[in-house]
Write a protein that holds these residues in place. Structure first.
Motif: not given
Length: 148
Positions: A16-17, A34, A36-37, A51, A71
């Motif tokens: 998570t971002g 967000h 991120v990956g 992402p 996602q």
């Protein structure tokens, strides 16, 4: 009617971002996080999280969190699958120091899938459930099961 069975599909680990607070809305305290990956690993599906996704979290007055996630997944063989899910998290004390006690947290989701890729078309008609939890700071995980 027979009781449904569960078949393990895959494990998702999400990095998570930034968490963006939206504020106290008529629906509750809303924030967006967000993704991120991350990775997807299972017997019939392997790949990475692109992402481009994230989740909307609503903190309800009763202490329950509603999550709504979008996602995209890129499979190991280059196909794209869109995974969406809604769910609930209960028993999470955000004021506590350190990681939450996983045995006290109820974190369940209902994933749905969309893809045009023939090798993964079986996902389009699937009902699934997910069990989630924290892995480490900035990382959450889910185990996803098909419901038969």
């Amino acid at each position: 009617m027979p009781a449904p069975d569960l078949e393990f599909l895959f494990r998702v680990e999400v990095e998570t971002g930034e968490e963006v607070p939206v504020g106290d809305t008529p629906y509750g305290a809303v924030r967006f996080t967000h993704a991120v990956g991350g990775t997807v690993e299972g017997p019939r599906l392997r790949g990475e999280l692109l992402p481009l996704g994230g989740d909307r979290v609503v903190g309800r007055a009763d202490g329950t969190f509603e999550i709504n996630v979008l996602q995209p997944i890129r499979t190991h063989d280059g196909h794209t699958i869109l995974m969406t899910y809604k769910g609930l998290i209960r028993g999470l004390d955000e004021s506590a120091d350190g990681p939450p006690d996983a045995s006290k947290v109820y974190w369940r989701t209902a994933p749905m899938f969309e893809t045009a890729a023939e090798p993964y078309a079986w996902l389009n008609g699937l009902v699934a459930v997910g069990v989630g939890g924290f892995i480490s700071p900035g990382k959450v995980g889910y185990e996803i099961y098909a419901v038969s």
